[in-house]
Scaffold this motif. Sequence first.
Motif, PDB file in Angstrom:
ATOM      1  N   ASP A   1      23.022  66.482  54.902  1.00  0.00           N
ATOM      2  CA  ASP A   1      22.579  65.588  54.033  1.00  0.00           C
ATOM      3  C   ASP A   1      21.381  65.859  53.198  1.00  0.00           C
ATOM      4  OD1 ASP A   1      23.984  63.200  54.505  1.00  0.00           O
ATOM      5  OD2 ASP A   1      23.329  63.151  56.757  1.00  0.00           O
ATOM      6  N   VAL A   2      21.457  65.206  52.081  1.00  0.00           N
ATOM      7  CA  VAL A   2      20.147  65.440  51.282  1.00  0.00           C
ATOM      8  C   VAL A   2      19.243  64.347  51.524  1.00  0.00           C
ATOM      9  CG1 VAL A   2      19.248  65.473  48.820  1.00  0.00           C
ATOM     10  CG2 VAL A   2      21.326  66.451  49.193  1.00  0.00           C
ATOM     11  N   PRO A   3      17.902  64.451  51.941  1.00  0.00           N
ATOM     12  CA  PRO A   3      16.961  63.389  52.357  1.00  0.00           C
ATOM     13  C   PRO A   3      16.971  62.348  51.352  1.00  0.00           C
ATOM     14  CG  PRO A   3      16.312  65.470  53.241  1.00  0.00           C
ATOM     15  CD  PRO A   3      17.484  65.834  52.113  1.00  0.00           C
ATOM     16  N   GLU A   4      16.867  61.438  51.898  1.00  0.00           N
ATOM     17  CA  GLU A   4      16.575  60.016  50.843  1.00  0.00           C
ATOM     18  C   GLU A   4      15.206  60.250  50.076  1.00  0.00           C
ATOM     19  OE1 GLU A   4      16.960  56.366  52.591  1.00  0.00           O
ATOM     20  OE2 GLU A   4      19.138  56.558  53.016  1.00  0.00           O
ATOM     21  N   ALA A   5      14.339  60.755  50.913  1.00  0.00           N
ATOM     22  CA  ALA A   5      13.005  60.993  50.294  1.00  0.00           C
ATOM     23  C   ALA A   5      12.702  61.950  49.289  1.00  0.00           C
ATOM     24  CB  ALA A   5      11.769  61.212  51.578  1.00  0.00           C
ATOM     25  N   ARG A   6      13.791  63.151  49.623  1.00  0.00           N
ATOM     26  CA  ARG A   6      13.832  64.032  48.447  1.00  0.00           C
ATOM     27  C   ARG A   6      14.246  63.542  47.188  1.00  0.00           C
ATOM     28  NH1 ARG A   6      13.043  67.042  45.438  1.00  0.00           N
ATOM     29  NH2 ARG A   6      13.253  69.281  45.294  1.00  0.00           N
ATOM     30  N   ILE A   7      15.637  62.955  47.258  1.00  0.00           N
ATOM     31  CA  ILE A   7      16.050  62.408  46.083  1.00  0.00           C
ATOM     32  C   ILE A   7      15.163  61.443  45.339  1.00  0.00           C
ATOM     33  CG2 ILE A   7      17.881  60.673  45.303  1.00  0.00           C
ATOM     34  CD1 ILE A   7      19.701  61.551  47.653  1.00  0.00           C
ATOM     35  N   ALA A   8      14.319  60.478  46.020  1.00  0.00           N
ATOM     36  CA  ALA A   8      13.290  59.641  45.624  1.00  0.00           C
ATOM     37  C   ALA A   8      12.177  60.696  44.746  1.00  0.00           C
ATOM     38  CB  ALA A   8      12.822  58.849  46.489  1.00  0.00           C
ATOM     39  N   ALA A   9      11.848  61.590  45.658  1.00  0.00           N
ATOM     40  CA  ALA A   9      10.695  62.214  44.844  1.00  0.00           C
ATOM     41  C   ALA A   9      11.071  63.022  43.650  1.00  0.00           C
ATOM     42  CB  ALA A   9      10.220  63.490  45.892  1.00  0.00           C
ATOM     43  N   GLN A  10      12.438  63.645  43.350  1.00  0.00           N
ATOM     44  CA  GLN A  10      12.967  64.168  42.319  1.00  0.00           C
ATOM     45  C   GLN A  10      13.309  63.180  41.242  1.00  0.00           C
ATOM     46  OE1 GLN A  10      13.635  67.325  42.208  1.00  0.00           O
ATOM     47  NE2 GLN A  10      14.359  67.425  40.069  1.00  0.00           N
ATOM     48  N   VAL A  11      13.481  61.946  41.329  1.00  0.00           N
ATOM     49  CA  VAL A  11      13.554  61.050  40.412  1.00  0.00           C
ATOM     50  C   VAL A  11      12.292  60.567  39.874  1.00  0.00           C
ATOM     51  CG1 VAL A  11      14.039  58.655  40.054  1.00  0.00           C
ATOM     52  CG2 VAL A  11      15.857  59.985  41.318  1.00  0.00           C
ATOM     53  N   ASP A  12      11.191  60.564  40.775  1.00  0.00           N
ATOM     54  CA  ASP A  12       9.962  60.288  40.585  1.00  0.00           C
ATOM     55  C   ASP A  12       9.375  61.365  39.661  1.00  0.00           C
ATOM     56  OD1 ASP A  12       9.582  57.742  41.748  1.00  0.00           O
ATOM     57  OD2 ASP A  12       8.874  58.672  43.688  1.00  0.00           O
ATOM     58  N   ALA A  13       9.654  62.474  39.700  1.00  0.00           N
ATOM     59  CA  ALA A  13       9.096  63.747  39.112  1.00  0.00           C
ATOM     60  C   ALA A  13       9.674  63.514  37.549  1.00  0.00           C
ATOM     61  CB  ALA A  13       9.467  64.876  39.739  1.00  0.00           C
TER      62      ALA A  13
END
Length: 228
Positions: free
Chosen positions: A202-214
């Motif tokens: 799984d790709v962690p949800e927090a990692r996805i959110a952090a990438q989108v924020d960047a």
Amino acid sequence: MKHPDMMKENDTEPTGKVPRRAGRPPVLSEDERRAALLEAAYEVFVREGYAGATVEAIAQQAGMSKRTLYRFFRDKKQLLHALVKAHQTDSPPSAPVPDPEAPIRQELRNLLVNVLTTLLEPRQVALLRLVISETPNASDVTEEYLKVNLTGLFGSLNSRFAQLREAGAIRTANPEETAGLMLSAALGPLLWKALTSEVGTDVPEARIAAQVDAVLQVFAPTLLPPGA
């Protein structure tokens, strides 16, 4: 209760449960048989690769005969086509309804997070890895995957960006191009990591959110109106 030393070989303690009768396995409907074959094909393709998978192995995985499999699919290539269609993702299933009162930056964040979450779902990544590996031998399968899994998904994102531009909520001369650039910037690093990781990771949800924020941090100054 009998002492263990006094119990005979066939003696059992009463359990109150009715012994289960041996009988025929439940009869599956045609739709259930087809679904079971597709699930078996997914497991065998992911485990063995398309080239290493055989019709025999898929039928065995499904607990069916080759004759039954051939009633539904003429060969393993048709199975792969059907598997791609079965994993169709026209739009993010959990995408929230846009809130007119929410800040536009938050809506863009929600849109991108939901699209990425859909594309990075472990089964989708495993299927994409399989399709990519077979592109030299089955380019039509790759085209099918792109058509049913990406075109519709990207189209829904492009459509929303166009609506936001018309409403004056974002500033861009080409909303489709902007949507594509933002999605590519957010998806690229995460997809590469997912494709090179162990199957099922799984790709962690927090990692996805952090990438989108960047990505939003980079695009926001020119994309969003002042104060948005």
